[in-house]
Design a protein around this motif. Sequence first.
Motif, mmCIF file in Angstrom:
data_model
loop_
_atom_site.group_PDB
_atom_site.id
_atom_site.type_symbol
_atom_site.label_atom_id
_atom_site.label_comp_id
_atom_site.label_asym_id
_atom_site.label_seq_id
_atom_site.Cartn_x
_atom_site.Cartn_y
_atom_site.Cartn_z
ATOM 1 N N ASP A 15 -43.902 14.724 36.929
ATOM 2 C CA ASP A 15 -42.537 15.427 37.306
ATOM 3 C C ASP A 15 -42.480 16.855 37.103
ATOM 4 O OD1 ASP A 15 -39.703 15.686 37.630
ATOM 5 O OD2 ASP A 15 -39.223 15.000 35.608
ATOM 6 N N THR A 45 -37.291 17.041 35.423
ATOM 7 C CA THR A 45 -36.151 17.205 36.010
ATOM 8 C C THR A 45 -35.350 15.717 35.946
ATOM 9 O OG1 THR A 45 -37.222 16.233 38.192
ATOM 10 C CG2 THR A 45 -37.614 18.343 37.936
ATOM 11 N N ASP A 46 -34.537 15.243 36.946
ATOM 12 C CA ASP A 46 -33.834 14.177 36.813
ATOM 13 C C ASP A 46 -34.826 12.803 36.740
ATOM 14 O OD1 ASP A 46 -34.700 14.739 39.286
ATOM 15 O OD2 ASP A 46 -33.335 13.384 40.447
ATOM 16 N N ASP A 47 -35.988 12.778 37.270
ATOM 17 C CA ASP A 47 -36.959 11.800 37.228
ATOM 18 C C ASP A 47 -37.153 11.263 35.754
ATOM 19 O OD1 ASP A 47 -37.424 13.710 39.530
ATOM 20 O OD2 ASP A 47 -38.603 12.017 40.309
ATOM 21 N N GLY A 84 -31.588 18.518 38.600
ATOM 22 C CA GLY A 84 -32.209 18.498 39.962
ATOM 23 C C GLY A 84 -31.742 16.989 40.530
ATOM 24 N N ASP A 262 -42.108 16.581 43.249
ATOM 25 C CA ASP A 262 -41.861 16.207 41.821
ATOM 26 C C ASP A 262 -41.696 14.539 41.405
ATOM 27 O OD1 ASP A 262 -39.153 16.518 43.159
ATOM 28 O OD2 ASP A 262 -38.184 16.118 41.116
ATOM 29 N N THR A 263 -40.702 13.944 42.503
ATOM 30 C CA THR A 263 -40.954 12.333 42.401
ATOM 31 C C THR A 263 -42.140 11.665 42.797
ATOM 32 O OG1 THR A 263 -38.526 12.415 42.591
ATOM 33 C CG2 THR A 263 -39.558 10.533 43.690
HETATM 34 MG MG LIG Z 1 -36.597 15.285 40.328
#
Ligand SMILES: [Mg+2]
Length: 295
Positions: A15, A45-47, A84, A262-263
Amino acid sequence: MARAAVALDGLSVGDALGETCFRDHNWEALQEDPRATTRGPWPFTDDTVMALGIYEVLYECGTIDQDRLARVFAARYAAQPWRGYGAGAHRLLKQLGGDVYWGTAAELVFPGGSYGNGSAMRIAPLAGYFAEDDYTTIAHQARLSAGVTHAHPEGLAGAVATAVAGAYAWRNRDRRADPQVKRDLFDEVLAHLPRGDVMRGVEHAALLDFGLSIETVVPLIGNGRGITCQDTVPFCLWVAANHLDDYQTALVRTIRGGGDIDTNAAVVGGIVALATGRAGIPKDWLDDREQLVIE
Ligand SMILES: [Mg+2]
């Protein structure tokens, strides 16, 4: 929890490194010399934040308690809304922190359920946690974790596919370089998927020779540009299966595919780390990822 933590490291390094490739020289560095990446800290990030939420609930409950998971996702979002998240996720996670039942909130924001790739991006710790249970249990827990925010059948399928692949990686870690073991990952995943677009995408990925270039594969099975499970999970499984024994190469090739970088890298990194162990993740990359605070 130790397996879940390895998966979390694999996911979060992917990520964080993947996110840098949207805006700094790591994109070029990775194609030429993967050890020449810029020094961190690379923010995750959000992941990773949502994967930490799953990790937290498994630590506390030993199972996916959906009410608890909704509250944990909401609390982590409220603490760091700048990580994010996508537009829909912003709307939903704000409501999950309020008095509205999570199922009602999710249906309001995503009528019919979301099939965004968020259900798959965060699931590696769950795959690690249940890796030695039977695949039916893994698939059931994956559906529970997805259902809080991604109740569409394709959202559930993306989570199941990624979780089964991660557990398969762990179970076959001693034979991870065997070409047949790599190929058979698809069969195990397909055995647990409902009919639908994710399944068709994984079936397509399973037919693609491992010698193909990333540039050839992406137009056929996607790269997450649409931010859906359908166009993210087949590509990620193809790269992860192809490089089940080599975390660094898996990440370099995932990032080369572009799209939701990123994901994609979080999904592939989480699966492959369960096969290679933490020792398979380049030490520099672990050091460069923003430090994880696991409470
Ligand atoms: Mg992300």
